[in-house]
Scaffold this motif. Structure first.
Motif, PDB file in Angstrom:
ATOM      1  N   LYS A   1      67.071  22.942  16.952  1.00 28.80           N
ATOM      2  CA  LYS A   1      66.908  21.779  17.619  1.00 28.80           C
ATOM      3  C   LYS A   1      68.248  21.000  18.287  1.00 28.80           C
ATOM      4  O   LYS A   1      68.490  20.771  19.224  1.00 28.80           O
ATOM      5  N   HIS A   2      68.955  21.011  17.095  1.00 31.54           N
ATOM      6  CA  HIS A   2      70.207  20.195  17.310  1.00 31.54           C
ATOM      7  C   HIS A   2      71.055  21.155  18.429  1.00 31.54           C
ATOM      8  O   HIS A   2      71.784  20.512  19.354  1.00 31.54           O
TER       9      HIS A   2
ATOM     10  N   ASN B   1      72.953  32.775   7.222  1.00 29.79           N
ATOM     11  CA  ASN B   1      73.708  33.189   8.002  1.00 29.79           C
ATOM     12  C   ASN B   1      73.691  32.589   9.603  1.00 29.79           C
ATOM     13  O   ASN B   1      74.435  32.221  10.334  1.00 29.79           O
ATOM     14  N   ARG B   2      71.954  32.559   9.535  1.00 28.44           N
ATOM     15  CA  ARG B   2      71.624  31.973  10.932  1.00 28.44           C
ATOM     16  C   ARG B   2      71.908  30.592  11.091  1.00 28.44           C
ATOM     17  O   ARG B   2      72.386  30.160  12.074  1.00 28.44           O
ATOM     18  N   ILE B   3      71.625  29.665  10.180  1.00 30.25           N
ATOM     19  CA  ILE B   3      72.072  28.311  10.006  1.00 30.25           C
ATOM     20  C   ILE B   3      73.488  28.176  10.299  1.00 30.25           C
ATOM     21  O   ILE B   3      74.002  27.290  11.167  1.00 30.25           O
TER      22      ILE B   3
ATOM     23  N   LYS C   1      63.716  24.714   1.507  1.00 24.78           N
ATOM     24  CA  LYS C   1      63.603  23.710   2.859  1.00 24.78           C
ATOM     25  C   LYS C   1      64.616  24.586   3.633  1.00 24.78           C
ATOM     26  O   LYS C   1      65.004  24.111   4.904  1.00 24.78           O
ATOM     27  N   LEU C   2      64.886  25.970   3.550  1.00 26.48           N
ATOM     28  CA  LEU C   2      65.714  26.623   4.401  1.00 26.48           C
ATOM     29  C   LEU C   2      65.045  26.610   5.888  1.00 26.48           C
ATOM     30  O   LEU C   2      65.762  26.669   6.865  1.00 26.48           O
ATOM     31  N   SER C   3      63.856  26.995   5.728  1.00 26.18           N
ATOM     32  CA  SER C   3      63.080  27.379   7.043  1.00 26.18           C
ATOM     33  C   SER C   3      63.082  25.833   7.932  1.00 26.18           C
ATOM     34  O   SER C   3      63.210  25.732   9.027  1.00 26.18           O
ATOM     35  N   GLN C   4      63.062  24.644   7.240  1.00 24.70           N
ATOM     36  CA  GLN C   4      62.851  23.352   7.933  1.00 24.70           C
ATOM     37  C   GLN C   4      64.402  23.164   8.297  1.00 24.70           C
ATOM     38  O   GLN C   4      64.556  22.587   9.243  1.00 24.70           O
TER      39      GLN C   4
END
Length: 363
Positions: free
Chosen positions: A301-302, A187-189, A291-294
């Protein structure tokens, strides 16, 4: 506390209106909405007694004034404090909630605020209103203000907006201490990506405006015509040469911002296609990944880079209007007045009619 009145819906003031600061009951400023010299803005006047009682600064912030005037964060364009130069919203965002400094020596106890209309407008270059007369706390009417009456009493008091959250990096993407499960990460991403794509759509319109501004600045960078050179003096010509340097510099900055949008982070070279691929193949279909945290760090950053790019584009657009087109128009307007005065001096009354010397017959 009354509901805020959207500044874009206000009609021009016919007289100074009291502006109450909800956070400080009893503190009243004076506001003139949409004066003729600043149709997309408001002039805030600080009463003399408040100025005299605040030698080291004021107990209010710019955010208090903006909220009281009904200027919401997405509408705030620029501000000029106490007769100073215009500062874009992106520049003042860092101290918008800080107490206002004292009025500098020789400055005016007035704050000019420019806001966005439904269509993005450049910052107007306006003369400051005339000095207040007497010792009364109610200021005089500024020169050139509109005269049509409008009853806006229901909008004099505005609710407070949390400007620190609105103008700073959005806090909705920060962790609130809750457990970060895979669903939460997805959800955050997704929220980060949707926010970034919305910013990109907004910057597409800004890119068109910057491109048009770049063309306008290029057309204004020209030599004076023979008539303009004849009517102008050395000071006018030096001022125009200085203005042309500003035009060329601002034109290159507009080009740089347009290029940053075209081939920067919004393009494949900036990693956008990589993130778009991750979103469409992993995030949107909710595919489990270690790799969800990455991925979240990359999307954060984007988005922050997109916010910085948007603020840079808005800032250069405002600066180009103030120090570019309007500065050039002001100098050329002054020379145009001298041309008219020169032509008027070349005419003399003859038999009750002004005739040019070139058409008179020598006797």
């Amino acid at each position: 506390m009354s509901i805020p009145c959207d500044i874009s819906q206000r009609l021009p003031s016919c007289q100074w209106e009291p502006l109450s600061i909800n956070r400080l009951p009893g503190l009243v400023l004076w506001a003139w909405f949409r004066p003729a010299a600043l149709p997309s803005g408001v002039i805030i006047s600080i009463p003399p007694e408040l100025v005299a009682g605040s030698p080291v600064g004021f107990p209010i912030s710019l955010a208090d004034i903006l909220s009281a005037a009904g200027v919401f964060p997405q509408q705030f364009q620029a501000v000029a404090l106490f007769g100073g130069i215009w500062q874009p919203a992106a520049v003042v965002a860092a101290f918008v909630t800080h107490p206002l400094p004292p009025v500098p020596p020789g400055g005016r106890a007035e704050i000019l605020i420019s806001f966005f209309e439904p269509v993005l407008m450049p910052i107007p270059m306006v003369p400051m209103p005339q000095e207040h007369g007497g010792i009364t706390s109610e200021p005089g009417i500024p020169h050139g203000t509109p005269s049509s009456p409008d009853d806006l009493d229901e909008c004099l008091n505005a609710a407070t907006v949390d400007w620190s959250d609105e103008l700073a990096d959005d806090l909705e993407f920060e962790d609130g201490g809750e457990l970060l499960t895979d669903d939460t990460m997805f959800n955050r991403i997704e929220a980060l990506w949707k926010s970034a794509t919305q910013l990109e759509r907004q910057m597409t319109g800004l890119r068109q405006k910057l491109s048009a501004m770049q063309t306008t600045l290029g057309k204004m960078d020209r030599e004076l015509t023979p008539d303009e050179r004849l009517a102008s003096d050395r000071e006018d010509r030096d001022e125009w040469n200085d203005t042309r340097r500003w035009l060329r510099d601002l034109q290159s900055k507009c080009h740089r911002e347009v290029k940053a949008f075209d081939i920067g982070m919004t393009s494949g070279a900036g990693g956008r296609h990589h993130l778009e691929n991750i979103f469409s193949t992993i995030i949107e279909p909710r595919v489990n990944s270690s790799k969800l945290s990455q991925y979240r760090t990359e999307f954060e950053k984007h988005r922050k880079d997109m916010v910085s790019l948007q603020r840079g584009m808005v800032a250069i657009m405002a600066t180009s209007a103030q120090n570019g087109t309007q500065r050039a128009q002001r100098v050329l307007g002054k020379i145009a007045r001298k041309i008219r005065e020169l032509r008027a001096r070349n005419r003399e009354p003859l038999g009750g009619t002004n005739m040019d010397r070139s058409v008179r017959r020598k006797r």
